[in-house]
Design an enzyme around this catalytic site. Structure first.
Site, mmCIF file in Angstrom:
data_model
loop_
_atom_site.group_PDB
_atom_site.id
_atom_site.type_symbol
_atom_site.label_atom_id
_atom_site.label_comp_id
_atom_site.label_asym_id
_atom_site.label_seq_id
_atom_site.Cartn_x
_atom_site.Cartn_y
_atom_site.Cartn_z
ATOM 1 C CG ASP A 181 -58.046 -162.341 40.946
ATOM 2 O OD1 ASP A 181 -59.130 -161.746 40.809
ATOM 3 O OD2 ASP A 181 -56.957 -161.818 40.711
ATOM 4 C CG HIS A 182 -64.347 -161.688 42.390
ATOM 5 N ND1 HIS A 182 -63.647 -160.878 43.243
ATOM 6 C CD2 HIS A 182 -65.218 -160.872 41.754
ATOM 7 C CE1 HIS A 182 -64.079 -159.630 43.111
ATOM 8 N NE2 HIS A 182 -65.036 -159.600 42.209
ATOM 9 C CG HIS A 244 -59.482 -158.106 41.668
ATOM 10 N ND1 HIS A 244 -59.552 -159.446 41.930
ATOM 11 C CD2 HIS A 244 -60.191 -157.507 42.669
ATOM 12 C CE1 HIS A 244 -60.269 -159.646 43.029
ATOM 13 N NE2 HIS A 244 -60.653 -158.485 43.495
HETATM 14 C C1 BG6 Z 1 -63.063 -157.277 46.001
HETATM 15 C C2 BG6 Z 1 -62.526 -156.134 46.811
HETATM 16 O O1 BG6 Z 1 -62.075 -158.245 45.778
HETATM 17 O O2 BG6 Z 1 -63.522 -156.797 44.743
HETATM 18 C C3 BG6 Z 1 -63.576 -155.068 46.995
HETATM 19 O O3 BG6 Z 1 -62.098 -156.605 48.084
HETATM 20 C C4 BG6 Z 1 -64.152 -154.645 45.658
HETATM 21 O O4 BG6 Z 1 -63.031 -153.937 47.670
HETATM 22 C C5 BG6 Z 1 -64.589 -155.860 44.837
HETATM 23 O O5 BG6 Z 1 -65.262 -153.802 45.916
HETATM 24 C C6 BG6 Z 1 -65.002 -155.446 43.439
HETATM 25 O O6 BG6 Z 1 -65.537 -156.542 42.780
HETATM 26 P P1 BG6 Z 1 -66.630 -156.371 41.628
HETATM 27 O O7 BG6 Z 1 -66.830 -157.754 41.124
HETATM 28 O O8 BG6 Z 1 -67.835 -155.772 42.272
HETATM 29 O O9 BG6 Z 1 -66.024 -155.454 40.615
#
Ligand code: BG6
Length: 487
Positions: A181-182, A244
């Site tokens: 979950d980045h 997230h």
């Molecule tokens: C991803 C989603 O996990 O996270 C995308 O699949 C989203 O739809 C992205 O745009 C957002 O990540 P960040 O790091 O740019 O806020």
């Protein structure tokens, strides 16, 4: 002689590899954090030689760095590129696994080595690919570790997530699995724990006695663009809220682990998820509102009449002694006014205010705002006396901490840098355990069902570049609260 390490990226010709994974590995190398003996093997069906893969990645990384306003250093790239290799293999066929086995034998040497496999492929391929790797014996820890990193989406609902976990567990131990979950890799999300547990000031008031409610916002300016094929079958509740935003909620609400270990941390996060009641259909229907930006149907690949929400606002409760009665409002959407993510802790108002307020002025009670991106920082908002010889009038002002200002010489690392390094080092703290993922789906499934019922109201339209649909404001207004404006 250190054990050789190979980071094997499946789906190496895809977007994530070029946009996130290779730049993150390159940055780790620039910071001297990538083990000296580490190699990166890209695997995909597309035909590439090692050199062609290197040039393609150089182009993509240079582009990504330019967009991010960073300098691309060709000499340092050339040194890094010697670690990049490519195998054109179709793992759905026996020749594919044989070819890969051959590559490992030729490159790791007789003592073998450690391998971090990264599944950067379409999610439909996770079951087959992880099984193929297991059946070929690539899960066996000969000469070093074998770990498997799995990108989101992890399942489409509770049932599919459970099935995927069962399939994975046939060949992989839980401690070999690293579910990404980045958001957990973002510096500012990790800082929530430091802010709470390495200070004494905030923890005594971090509960229902002092906190009125919590708002968690992940707003995006971008629209769906070319991602409709994936996005339209997913929507914001599956794409952002289930993973997230719920992860951020657990960091805000959890108790402090006695020791900072992966298991302890994940146990505490799991306790929070267990304290969120699974809503019955009637409760779910009143806890969520959804929207869709105007023009979504014109995006390439969106089926006519699609009701997929691109915006959602949801109310969650955490039913334990710390949080009883405190609503957690989560919202996320695409096509909004700005790219802006924050956690806002709204404290209660003083029980009695001795300063008279002018008619119509409401007291803005204390807030802590943790800005996750893009202007990373923390603001503590409190009332001040406006300098004036006559009378007392009040104005809210901020005490501000700005990450970039405070750490001028240290750029905030990209989430993938941290996560890849953690996976290489065997630290699973910032990865999702199987029970966490399943519980998150268990909570979110009824909410999704409430929006997908045939009699559910269609997503409310909102203009691109706006604050989102009016129904989100109404959700909070009904409870006497207001969203903080986005951006
Ligand atoms: C991803 C989603 O996990 O996270 C995308 O699949 C989203 O739809 C992205 O745009 C957002 O990540 P960040 O790091 O740019 O806020």
């Amino acid at each position: 002689m250190p054990t050789p390490l190979t980071v094997v990226i499946f789906g190496a010709s895809g977007d994530l590899t070029a946009r996130k994974l290779i730049p993150a590995l390159f940055n780790l190398a620039l910071k001297d954090r990538l083990p000296a003996h580490a190699r990166i093997l890209g695997v995909a069906r597309t035909e590439f030689t090692d050199d062609a893969f290197r040039s393609h990645m150089a182009e993509m990384v240079q582009e990504a760095m330019t967009v991010a306003g960073e300098q691309f250093d060709p000499a340092r790239w050339a040194a890094f590129a010697t670690r990049l290799f490519y195998a054109s293999a179709d793992l759905t066929r026996p020749q594919g696994t044989a070819l890969l086995g051959e590559w490992f034998r030729a490159n790791e040497g007789p003592a073998g080595g450690s391998r971090l496999y990264y599944l950067s492929v379409a999610p439909e391929l996770y079951p087959e690919l992880s099984t193929t790797l297991g059946e070929a014996g690539f899960n066996q820890e000969k000469g070093g570790f074998r770990r498997l990193v799995i990108e989101k989406p992890f399942g489409h609902d509770l049932a599919t997530a459970k099935t995927l976990n069962e399939i994975l567990h046939k060949h992989w131990r839980e401690d070999q699995l690293y579910r990404i979950d980045h958001y957990l890799g973002k510096e500012t999300v990790q800082n929530i724990l430091v802010f709470r547990f390495a200070n004494t000031l905030f923890e005594p008031v971090w509960n229902y006695q002092y906190i009125d409610h919590v708002q968690i916002t992940v707003a995006e300016k971008v629209t769906v663009g070319k991602r409709a094929r994936y996005y339209d079958s997913s929507g914001v509740l599956r794409d952002m809220i289930q993973n997230h935003l719920l992860s951020i909620l657990t960091m805000v609400a959890m108790e402090d682990p006695t020791r900072f270990t992966a298991e302890n941390l994940r146990n505490e996060k799991m306790k929070v998820l267990n304290a969120i009641p699974v809503p019955d259909p009637a409760t779910a229907a009143t806890a969520v509102v959804v929207g869709q930006y105007a023009g979504y149907h014109a995006e390439p690949g969106v089926p006519p009449g699609s009701r997929t929400p691109t915006y959602a606002a949801v109310r969650f409760q955490v039913e334990n002694r710390r949080w009883h009665g405190v609503p957690f409002y989560l919202r996320s959407g695409k096509g909004l006014k700005a790219r802006y993510s924050e956690v806002m802790i709204q404290f209660r108002c003083p029980s009695h205010l001795m300063f008279p307020l002018p008619p119509g002025q409401e007291l803005q009670c204390n807030r802590v705002t943790i800005v996750l991106q893009p202007n990373e920082g923390i603001q503590l908002n409190f009332q001040t006396k406006v300098p004036e010889v006559d009378g007392v009038s009040l104005q809210p002002r901020d005490l501000s901490f700005d990450y970039k200002e405070a750490y001028k010489e240290k750029a905030l690392p990209e989430a993938y840098e941290r996560l890849l390094l953690d996976a290489i080092q065997g630290d699973a703290s910032l990865f999702m355990r199987s029970d966490e993922i399943e519980r998150a789906w268990e909570i979110v499934d009824p909410i999704i069902a409430a929006t997908e019922r045939p009699d559910a109201p269609p997503p409310e339209q909102y203009p691109v570049g706006s604050q989102g649909p009016p129904c989100a404001d109404e959700l909070l207004a009904a409870e006497g609260k207001k969203w903080r404006p986005i951006g």
